[in-house]
Design an enzyme around this catalytic site. Structure first.
Site, PDB file in Angstrom:
ATOM      1  N   LYS A 140       0.681  -1.131  -0.015  1.00  0.00           N
ATOM      2  CA  LYS A 140      -0.156  -0.093  -0.097  1.00  0.00           C
ATOM      3  C   LYS A 140       0.665   1.252   0.098  1.00  0.00           C
ATOM      4  CE  LYS A 140      -4.373  -1.597   1.841  1.00  0.00           C
ATOM      5  NZ  LYS A 140      -5.275  -0.731   3.098  1.00  0.00           N
ATOM      6  N   LYS A 224      -0.088 -10.089   8.850  1.00  0.00           N
ATOM      7  CA  LYS A 224       0.316  -9.336   7.678  1.00  0.00           C
ATOM      8  C   LYS A 224       0.376 -10.211   6.626  1.00  0.00           C
ATOM      9  CE  LYS A 224       0.269  -4.867   5.727  1.00  0.00           C
ATOM     10  NZ  LYS A 224       0.124  -4.086   5.598  1.00  0.00           N
ATOM     11  N   ARG A 238      -8.533  -8.773   3.241  1.00  0.00           N
ATOM     12  CA  ARG A 238      -6.843  -7.407   3.918  1.00  0.00           C
ATOM     13  C   ARG A 238      -7.915  -6.575   4.804  1.00  0.00           C
ATOM     14  NH1 ARG A 238      -2.327  -5.315   0.123  1.00  0.00           N
ATOM     15  NH2 ARG A 238      -1.184  -3.442   2.431  1.00  0.00           N
ATOM     16  N   ASN A 242      -8.031  -2.858   8.419  1.00  0.00           N
ATOM     17  CA  ASN A 242      -7.999  -1.658   9.036  1.00  0.00           C
ATOM     18  C   ASN A 242      -8.539  -1.568  10.123  1.00  0.00           C
ATOM     19  OD1 ASN A 242      -7.489  -0.633   6.663  1.00  0.00           O
ATOM     20  ND2 ASN A 242      -9.358  -1.249   5.513  1.00  0.00           N
ATOM     21  N   HIS A 249      -8.158   6.972  11.685  1.00  0.00           N
ATOM     22  CA  HIS A 249      -7.831   7.928  11.054  1.00  0.00           C
ATOM     23  C   HIS A 249      -9.111   9.341  10.630  1.00  0.00           C
ATOM     24  CE1 HIS A 249      -6.633   5.175   6.972  1.00  0.00           C
ATOM     25  NE2 HIS A 249      -5.638   5.060   7.568  1.00  0.00           N
TER      26      HIS A 249
HETATM   27  N1  GLY Z   1      -2.359  -1.052   6.466  1.00  0.00           N
HETATM   28  C1  GLY Z   1      -3.162  -1.871   6.735  1.00  0.00           C
HETATM   29  C2  GLY Z   1      -2.912  -2.722   5.299  1.00  0.00           C
HETATM   30  O1  GLY Z   1      -2.240  -2.608   4.388  1.00  0.00           O
HETATM   31  O2  GLY Z   1      -3.495  -3.244   4.592  1.00  0.00           O
END
Ligand code: GLY
Length: 359
Positions: A140, A224, A238, A242, A249
């Site tokens: 990302k 992750k 995925r 979040n 945020h």
């Molecule tokens: N930081 C969340 C992701 O990489 O999906």
């Protein structure tokens, strides 16, 4: 410290290394023949680690590209300046961009790498806990815009993630703590004994114990990596990464990027969603208080700092609402290991903001 290596099916390795020794060989293996590199960093990090990078990459012609430090500068303006300087360096498509820094540097360098010449090879060298366990893995890249955080960017996978744990020695304690917010998130997602391991090692982590940090960073990267391997473009699963980010945020955007650290904002968001779960009956009170206690034990905030009202936070989260036509998708959990996306009426955002602000 022996290297720990994780090979992702996305075509690259994440190497948890003691320091920079071995980076040169690793770059040659994944980017054969590259004799130049564009290294994006900020001045303080270059001061700390620039000489070590130059010593390790002795056969490589390095162009240093500095960006200002801090989330407030993760903007289209900084990106524009960065791509202009990259183009001035006249790279061809074999010249890699190396992001040496935390999440802000990695996100912005990655977005520039994704766009210059429609894609330069990209290498992440995370120097913070947060970047090592989260931002550097999974591709990302983004910048913030007035409409919200990370709303302009690209999925762009690195060719290599090289995490030199020696860089944690220069990490200010508040930055180290902030990385623990994402580690708590991954532990909730992982389930099993991940949370108890974190509870047991909390004080060692805060004290910067390298062995304890290496263990939880490796555990966290595995969580992750497994998710982004299955769903690299966030078409489904995925999105559970979040967890804590909807309110998190909003807190960052209302208080001003940089006023609260990303990992702290995520911690606040995780506690608020646990509280909402208890109110709505999908999280049992014992689980929620366990998570809140762990967040507190890791010296992370459990509520929104003064300066952000429920109204402001609700408005900041409203951007999600528009995309979902009146319904919002929130990441919720019933217990560690049982994290899911829940489609809820928009009014739940207000409840979430209230619970975040409440003492
Ligand atoms: N930081 C969340 C992701 O990489 O999906």
């Amino acid at each position: 410290m022996p290297h720990q290596r994780l090979t992702l099916s996305l075509g690259y390795d994440v190497v948890l290394a003691g320091d920079f020794a071995g980076l040169q060989g690793e770059l040659q293996a994944c980017l054969p023949g590259s004799t130049r590199a564009l290294v994006v960093t900020h001045p303080r990090i270059r001061g700390w680690h620039g000489a070590a990078i130059e010593a390790e990459l002795s056969g490589v012609e390095i162009t240093w590209l500095e960006v200002p430090e801090g989330e407030a500068h993760k903007s289209l303006e900084t990106w524009r300046g960065l791509v202009a300087r990259m183009l001035e360096a006249r790279p061809d498509r074999q010249v890699p961009v190396l992001a040496l820094g935390g999440g802000v540097v990695g996100d912005m360098a990655g977005f520039a790498a994704a766009t210059v010449l429609r894609g330069l090879p990209f290498v992440q060298i995370p120097t913070s806990v947060l970047a090592a366990v989260d931002a550097s893995v999974g591709g990302k890249t983004a910048v913030n815009v007035p409409q919200g955080k990370n709303l302009v960017g690209a999925f762009y996978q690195p060719r290599l993630v090289w995490a030199p744990l020696s860089t944690l020695d220069t990490l200010p304690p508040e930055e180290l703590r902030c990385g623990l917010g994402e580690i708590v998130k991954h532990a909730i997602i992982a389930g099993g004994d991940a949370l108890s391991r974190l509870e047991a090692s909390g004080l060692d982590l805060l004290a910067g114990d390298k062995g304890a940090l290496a263990t939880v960073i490796a555990d966290s990267v595995r969580v992750k990596a497994a998710i982004v391997e299955r769903d690299p473009l966030e078409r489904g699963e995925r999105a559970i990464l979040n967890l804590g980010h909807t309110l998190g945020h909003a807190v960052e955007s209302v208080l001003g990027y940089g006023a609260v650290r990303h990992g702290e904002a995520v911690a606040i968001g995780i506690v608020a969603i646990a509280r909402l779960g208890v109110l709505r009956g999908w999280t049992c009170a014992g689980v929620a208080s366990r998570v809140e206690a762990l967040v507190g034990r890791l010296d992370l905030p459990t509520r929104v700092p003064t300066g952000a009202s429920t109204d402001d936070l609700h408005a900041a989260m409203g951007f999600d609402k528009k995309r979902a036509r009146g319904m919002v998708r929130l990441v919720v959990f019933s217990e560690p290991g049982k994290v899911r996306l829940e489609s809820l009426p928009e009014a739940e955002l207000r409840a979430l903001a209230e619970l975040g602000v409440r003492a």
